[in-house]
Design an enzyme around this catalytic site. Structure first.
Site, short mmCIF file in Angstrom:
data_model
loop_
_atom_site.label_atom_id
_atom_site.label_comp_id
_atom_site.label_asym_id
_atom_site.label_seq_id
_atom_site.Cartn_x
_atom_site.Cartn_y
_atom_site.Cartn_z
N HIS A 1 -1.29 7.33 12.69
CA HIS A 1 -1.47 8.02 11.68
C HIS A 1 -0.77 9.34 11.98
O HIS A 1 -0.65 10.17 11.08
CB HIS A 1 -2.98 8.22 11.39
CG HIS A 1 -3.95 7.12 11.17
ND1 HIS A 1 -3.43 6.39 9.92
CD2 HIS A 1 -5.02 6.86 11.46
CE1 HIS A 1 -4.51 5.62 9.88
NE2 HIS A 1 -5.50 5.71 10.86
N HIS B 1 -7.24 0.38 9.64
CA HIS B 1 -6.82 1.37 8.83
C HIS B 1 -5.26 1.23 8.63
O HIS B 1 -4.17 0.62 9.47
CB HIS B 1 -7.09 2.75 9.32
CG HIS B 1 -8.41 3.17 9.46
ND1 HIS B 1 -9.00 2.92 10.67
CD2 HIS B 1 -9.35 3.64 8.59
CE1 HIS B 1 -10.40 3.13 10.41
NE2 HIS B 1 -10.52 3.66 9.14
ZN LIG Z 1 -8.39 2.41 12.53
#
Ligand SMILES: [Zn+2]
Ligand SMILES: [Zn+2]
Length: 363
Positions: free
Chosen positions: A127, A166
């Site tokens: 991320h 994610h």
């Molecule tokens: Zn994750």
């Protein structure tokens, strides 16, 4: 040359933490090492390697100098690195430099053929963006590995597979305009972090067709996840013919994970790594770099990562040794997820089919 598999570990990994009540707990990395040691997995071929901190010059191939300085400062003073869930604390900067350094050393070792496979459980920080932290990720070690492989080794065809629950949004953004193949399977929805990762985000310009998202609903189990993987990831890799596969192996899609509401089990993760490991041998001489990522049920994470390391170090997927590491229960399937996933597979297939052809021509 033997078939070696490296496990990267340094106690500085434990400095990469956000407080005792935070879901991200680096102790899971030490727990994985301890489990593998107690199983007696390490020998002359399966080795524990001590990494070094990443060089700032290398880190700056991905991150801006200003942002790196900001992380260094804030980790001394305290404060937030993003809008709320990634606080800075003393030692975080050093921990982050070591987490990335381990991925850098692992990438170099695989590229040089010192070992076939490597696992850095402190990596997979997908991320992180060039100038900002997000979702517990400070520096994007995946992108740093890609830059090292390109710049130091002239490797052209690099595939990044991201099977964390994610979306790998930082990684996607960094390579969106380049022909690095990035594939992410993840839970998708506006209310679910980070909110991006729809199937129509396919890359642009030079990168058009090289970004593949497989957006999944909550409740996806082993069977559905592997179905999506087999239908899309395998043909994409076979078309792209990578020189190396980098695998972000976050295991927060596990059914006991507190953050994601997915239904994978250690058996699904074992099958996932088994297939990818075989493909790496088939397509790119075994060059396979595995990184960590999400995993917030610490015991499930320890078990899934230990099983994964055993498989890439040559232990058969059905070996009785692995039995006690596996989940003892299986979650009941979520029927509602089935038609949604089948639709997603069709949609992504259609969207990437012509692109797959293009990838094939490029090879
Ligand atoms: Zn994750
Ligand atoms: Zn192997």
């Amino acid at each position: 040359m033997g078939r070696k598999t490296a496990f990267l570990y340094h106690d500085d990994f434990l400095k990469y933490q956000f407080g005792e009540n935070h879901p991200f707990q680096p102790i899971r990395e030490k727990m994985t090492l301890d489990t593998l040691q107690s199983l007696g997995v390490f020998d002359e071929d399966n080795v524990v390697m001590t990494p070094r901190q990443v060089d700032l010059d290398i880190l700056m191939t991905v991150h801006s100098e200003g942002y790196i300085e900001q992380v260094e400062e804030l980790s001394k003073l305290g404060g937030l690195l993003d809008r709320g869930d990634t606080p800075a604390s003393p030692g975080l900067y050093e921990g982050a430099l070591m987490a990335v350094g381990a991925t850098a050393d692992a990438a170099r070792g695989v590229a040089r053929g010192e070992f076939d496979h490597a696992f850095n459980s402190a990596g997979g920080l997908h991320h992180a963006f060039p100038d900002r932290a997000a979702g517990f990720c400070v520096f994007n070690d995946i992108a740093v590995a890609v830059r090292i492989l390109q710049k130091e080794f002239g490797i052209g065809r690099i595939a990044v597979i991201d099977t964390d629950a994610h979306h790998g949004d930082g990684t996607q953004s960094i390579f969106y305009y380049e022909d690095v193949l990035t594939i992410s399977l993840h839970r998708y929805g506006r209310a679910f972090f980070p909110g991006s990762g729809d199937s129509n985000e396919i890359g642009e310009m030079e990168g058009s067709g090289y970004n593949i998202n497989i957006p999944l609903p909550h409740g996806v189990d082993d069977d559905l996840f592997l179905r999506a993987y087999n239908s899309i990831v395998i043909p994409a890799l076979q078309a792209y013919l990578p020189d190396i596969i980098i695998h972000q192996f976050g295991v927060d899609g596990h059914y006991t994970d507190p953050l994601t509401d997915m239904k994978l089990t250690t058996r699904g993760y074992a099958e996932l790594v088994n297939r990818t490991h075989e493909l790496a041998h088939e397509l790119c001489g075994g060059k396979y770099l595995v990184l960590g990522g999400g995993g917030y049920d610490l015991d499930a994470t320890r078990r899934a990562w230990s099983i994964m390391y055993c498989i890439i170090s040559g232990i058969s997927v059905d070996d009785p040794q692995l039995r006690e590491l596996h989940d003892q229960k299986t979650p009941s399937p979520d029927e509602a997820a089935i038609p949604i996933v089948l639709d997603v597979i069709e949609e992504v297939k259609q969207q990437s089919l012509s692109n797959l052809e293009k990838l094939r021509h490029h090879a």
